[in-house]
Design a protein around this motif. Structure first.
Motif, PDB file in Angstrom:
ATOM      1  N   LEU A  67      29.313 -18.817 -28.147  1.00 15.59           N
ATOM      2  CA  LEU A  67      30.312 -20.061 -28.302  1.00 15.59           C
ATOM      3  C   LEU A  67      30.094 -21.041 -27.043  1.00 15.59           C
ATOM      4  CD1 LEU A  67      33.266 -18.048 -29.393  1.00 15.59           C
ATOM      5  CD2 LEU A  67      32.086 -19.803 -30.649  1.00 15.59           C
ATOM      6  N   ARG A  68      29.863 -20.497 -25.991  1.00 13.04           N
ATOM      7  CA  ARG A  68      29.719 -21.070 -24.559  1.00 13.04           C
ATOM      8  C   ARG A  68      28.479 -22.028 -24.778  1.00 13.04           C
ATOM      9  NH1 ARG A  68      31.796 -23.663 -20.590  1.00 13.04           N
ATOM     10  NH2 ARG A  68      30.742 -23.269 -18.447  1.00 13.04           N
ATOM     11  N   TYR A  69      27.264 -21.244 -25.283  1.00 11.81           N
ATOM     12  CA  TYR A  69      25.770 -21.976 -25.136  1.00 11.81           C
ATOM     13  C   TYR A  69      25.195 -21.867 -26.904  1.00 11.81           C
ATOM     14  CZ  TYR A  69      26.368 -21.240 -20.300  1.00 11.81           C
ATOM     15  OH  TYR A  69      27.005 -21.205 -18.961  1.00 11.81           O
ATOM     16  N   PRO A  70      25.881 -22.937 -27.455  1.00  8.87           N
ATOM     17  CA  PRO A  70      25.354 -23.108 -28.995  1.00  8.87           C
ATOM     18  C   PRO A  70      23.858 -22.779 -29.106  1.00  8.87           C
ATOM     19  CG  PRO A  70      26.911 -24.591 -28.238  1.00  8.87           C
ATOM     20  CD  PRO A  70      26.580 -24.016 -27.024  1.00  8.87           C
ATOM     21  N   PRO A  71      23.600 -22.733 -30.286  1.00  4.82           N
ATOM     22  CA  PRO A  71      24.368 -22.406 -31.587  1.00  4.82           C
ATOM     23  C   PRO A  71      25.106 -20.930 -31.545  1.00  4.82           C
ATOM     24  CG  PRO A  71      22.131 -21.978 -31.969  1.00  4.82           C
ATOM     25  CD  PRO A  71      22.159 -22.341 -30.527  1.00  4.82           C
ATOM     26  N   SER A  72      25.928 -20.859 -32.107  1.00  6.45           N
ATOM     27  CA  SER A  72      26.822 -19.566 -32.082  1.00  6.45           C
ATOM     28  C   SER A  72      26.046 -18.551 -32.774  1.00  6.45           C
ATOM     29  CB  SER A  72      28.338 -19.815 -32.999  1.00  6.45           C
ATOM     30  OG  SER A  72      28.080 -19.775 -34.209  1.00  6.45           O
ATOM     31  N   LEU A  73      26.228 -17.065 -32.514  1.00  4.07           N
ATOM     32  CA  LEU A  73      25.426 -16.053 -32.942  1.00  4.07           C
ATOM     33  C   LEU A  73      25.477 -16.072 -34.349  1.00  4.07           C
ATOM     34  CD1 LEU A  73      23.789 -13.588 -32.202  1.00  4.07           C
ATOM     35  CD2 LEU A  73      25.861 -12.319 -32.110  1.00  4.07           C
TER      36      LEU A  73
ATOM     37  N   GLU B  40      26.073 -18.688 -36.376  1.00  4.53           N
ATOM     38  CA  GLU B  40      25.097 -19.738 -37.117  1.00  4.53           C
ATOM     39  C   GLU B  40      23.822 -19.419 -37.044  1.00  4.53           C
ATOM     40  OE1 GLU B  40      23.705 -24.413 -35.895  1.00  4.53           O
ATOM     41  OE2 GLU B  40      25.423 -23.457 -34.834  1.00  4.53           O
ATOM     42  N   ARG B  41      23.265 -18.690 -35.922  1.00  2.00           N
ATOM     43  CA  ARG B  41      21.842 -18.161 -35.852  1.00  2.00           C
ATOM     44  C   ARG B  41      21.564 -17.273 -36.979  1.00  2.00           C
ATOM     45  NH1 ARG B  41      21.829 -16.698 -29.288  1.00  2.00           N
ATOM     46  NH2 ARG B  41      22.655 -18.764 -28.788  1.00  2.00           N
ATOM     47  N   LEU B  42      22.531 -16.407 -37.241  1.00  2.64           N
ATOM     48  CA  LEU B  42      22.329 -15.509 -38.503  1.00  2.64           C
ATOM     49  C   LEU B  42      22.269 -16.313 -39.676  1.00  2.64           C
ATOM     50  CD1 LEU B  42      24.196 -12.485 -37.395  1.00  2.64           C
ATOM     51  CD2 LEU B  42      21.946 -12.943 -37.389  1.00  2.64           C
ATOM     52  N   ALA B  43      23.226 -17.095 -39.893  1.00  2.13           N
ATOM     53  CA  ALA B  43      23.141 -18.079 -41.092  1.00  2.13           C
ATOM     54  C   ALA B  43      22.042 -18.854 -41.575  1.00  2.13           C
ATOM     55  CB  ALA B  43      24.470 -19.020 -41.174  1.00  2.13           C
ATOM     56  N   ARG B  44      21.211 -19.277 -40.324  1.00  2.00           N
ATOM     57  CA  ARG B  44      20.190 -20.200 -40.406  1.00  2.00           C
ATOM     58  C   ARG B  44      19.152 -19.505 -40.884  1.00  2.00           C
ATOM     59  NH1 ARG B  44      20.663 -25.560 -39.091  1.00  2.00           N
ATOM     60  NH2 ARG B  44      22.577 -26.133 -37.805  1.00  2.00           N
ATOM     61  N   LEU B  45      19.085 -18.355 -40.564  1.00  2.00           N
ATOM     62  CA  LEU B  45      17.953 -17.247 -41.194  1.00  2.00           C
ATOM     63  C   LEU B  45      17.856 -17.426 -42.595  1.00  2.00           C
ATOM     64  CD1 LEU B  45      18.422 -14.067 -39.036  1.00  2.00           C
ATOM     65  CD2 LEU B  45      16.575 -15.672 -38.883  1.00  2.00           C
ATOM     66  N   ARG B  46      19.200 -17.785 -43.318  1.00  2.00           N
ATOM     67  CA  ARG B  46      19.304 -17.893 -44.830  1.00  2.00           C
ATOM     68  C   ARG B  46      19.316 -19.083 -45.075  1.00  2.00           C
ATOM     69  NH1 ARG B  46      23.118 -14.044 -48.167  1.00  2.00           N
ATOM     70  NH2 ARG B  46      21.641 -15.198 -49.754  1.00  2.00           N
ATOM     71  N   GLU B  47      19.742 -19.889 -44.492  1.00  2.00           N
ATOM     72  CA  GLU B  47      19.759 -21.684 -44.681  1.00  2.00           C
ATOM     73  C   GLU B  47      19.482 -22.285 -43.605  1.00  2.00           C
ATOM     74  OE1 GLU B  47      23.188 -24.649 -46.454  1.00  2.00           O
ATOM     75  OE2 GLU B  47      23.670 -22.338 -46.673  1.00  2.00           O
TER      76      GLU B  47
ATOM     77  N   ALA C 257      30.541 -25.729 -38.322  1.00  2.00           N
ATOM     78  CA  ALA C 257      31.705 -25.774 -37.831  1.00  2.00           C
ATOM     79  C   ALA C 257      32.246 -24.392 -38.341  1.00  2.00           C
ATOM     80  CB  ALA C 257      32.567 -26.787 -38.347  1.00  2.00           C
ATOM     81  N   TYR C 258      32.037 -23.912 -39.627  1.00  2.00           N
ATOM     82  CA  TYR C 258      32.322 -22.736 -40.183  1.00  2.00           C
ATOM     83  C   TYR C 258      32.007 -21.529 -39.576  1.00  2.00           C
ATOM     84  CZ  TYR C 258      33.049 -18.897 -43.276  1.00  2.00           C
ATOM     85  OH  TYR C 258      33.647 -17.413 -43.677  1.00  2.00           O
ATOM     86  N   THR C 259      30.706 -21.498 -39.148  1.00  2.20           N
ATOM     87  CA  THR C 259      30.093 -20.453 -38.529  1.00  2.20           C
ATOM     88  C   THR C 259      30.577 -20.222 -37.081  1.00  2.20           C
ATOM     89  OG1 THR C 259      28.084 -21.678 -37.805  1.00  2.20           O
ATOM     90  CG2 THR C 259      28.153 -20.193 -39.706  1.00  2.20           C
ATOM     91  N   ARG C 260      30.941 -21.346 -36.587  1.00  4.89           N
ATOM     92  CA  ARG C 260      31.780 -21.446 -35.102  1.00  4.89           C
ATOM     93  C   ARG C 260      32.995 -20.491 -35.227  1.00  4.89           C
ATOM     94  NH1 ARG C 260      30.966 -23.070 -30.146  1.00  4.89           N
ATOM     95  NH2 ARG C 260      32.776 -23.671 -28.729  1.00  4.89           N
ATOM     96  N   ARG C 261      33.777 -20.922 -36.215  1.00 10.06           N
ATOM     97  CA  ARG C 261      35.156 -20.268 -36.428  1.00 10.06           C
ATOM     98  C   ARG C 261      34.824 -18.806 -36.666  1.00 10.06           C
ATOM     99  NH1 ARG C 261      36.048 -24.919 -39.182  1.00 10.06           N
ATOM    100  NH2 ARG C 261      35.587 -24.257 -41.165  1.00 10.06           N
TER     101      ARG C 261
END
Length: 182
Positions: free
Chosen positions: A93-99, A101-108, A117-121
């Motif tokens: 969270l301090r040093y984006p991308p959030s964890l 988000e990184r996982l989500a970007r593997l699929r998308e 924003a959603y993955t940050r929440r």
């Protein structure tokens, strides 16, 4: 996932139950060998610094048990795991991308800004989860019986993690549906 990683995961999940039953028959000092073995396997099979750090910290707990012959440090291992996970998620969270988000970007890979924003929440929600779960793990380690500690850390905590995953999946489906229709 390799068989070795799967086996390591199963061993880690069984840790609270193994410690509980082991303490019925052996001294905490003898059971510290279980924690040392888990730490060594984790350190030797992981390329990620966080898991190596966890292995070193587990070895320190085991050394404390070896010197003191008290069970409490063995029971603090789940607190340690929650602390490391909180550190990983919080750091991202301090040093984006959030964890997440990184996982989500593997699929998308082309994750839209709303997805970021959603993955940050979701990452923030996991941080809250690890704080609460770690606190409950600490309370059971210090104040509860070995049986209650094993039940919480070897069962209830896993059910809560599953509920968190399921709840997030349900929310994600609603968010994605809203994004397609609105």
């Amino acid at each position: 996932m390799t068989v070795r990683k799967l086996l390591l995961g199963v061993l880690a999940l069984c840790y609270p139950v193994a410690i509980y039953f082991g303490l019925q028959h052996w001294s905490p000092r003898a059971m510290a060998l279980v924690l040392v073995a888990l730490a060594l396997v984790r350190a030797l099979t992981s390329r990620q610094a966080a898991w190596r750090l966890l292995a070193v910290a587990a070895a320190v707990l085991a050394a404390i048990v070896a010197v003191s012959d008290h069970a409490l440090p063995l029971k603090l291992y789940p607190v340690l795991v929650n602390s490391v996970m909180l550190g990983l998620f919080g750091w991202s969270l301090r040093y984006p991308p959030s964890l997440v988000e990184r996982l989500a970007r593997l699929r998308e890979p082309g994750l839209p800004p709303a997805g970021v924003a959603y993955t940050r929440r979701v990452t923030q929600a996991w941080c809250v989860f690890f704080v609460c779960n770690g606190a409950l793990s600490a309370v059971t380690a210090v104040f509860a019986s070995d049986r209650v500690w094993a039940l919480y850390n070897g069962g209830v905590a896993y059910a809560l993690i599953g509920a968190m995953f399921a709840g997030e999946w349900l929310v994600r489906q609603r968010v994605m549906a809203r994004g397609r229709h609105g």
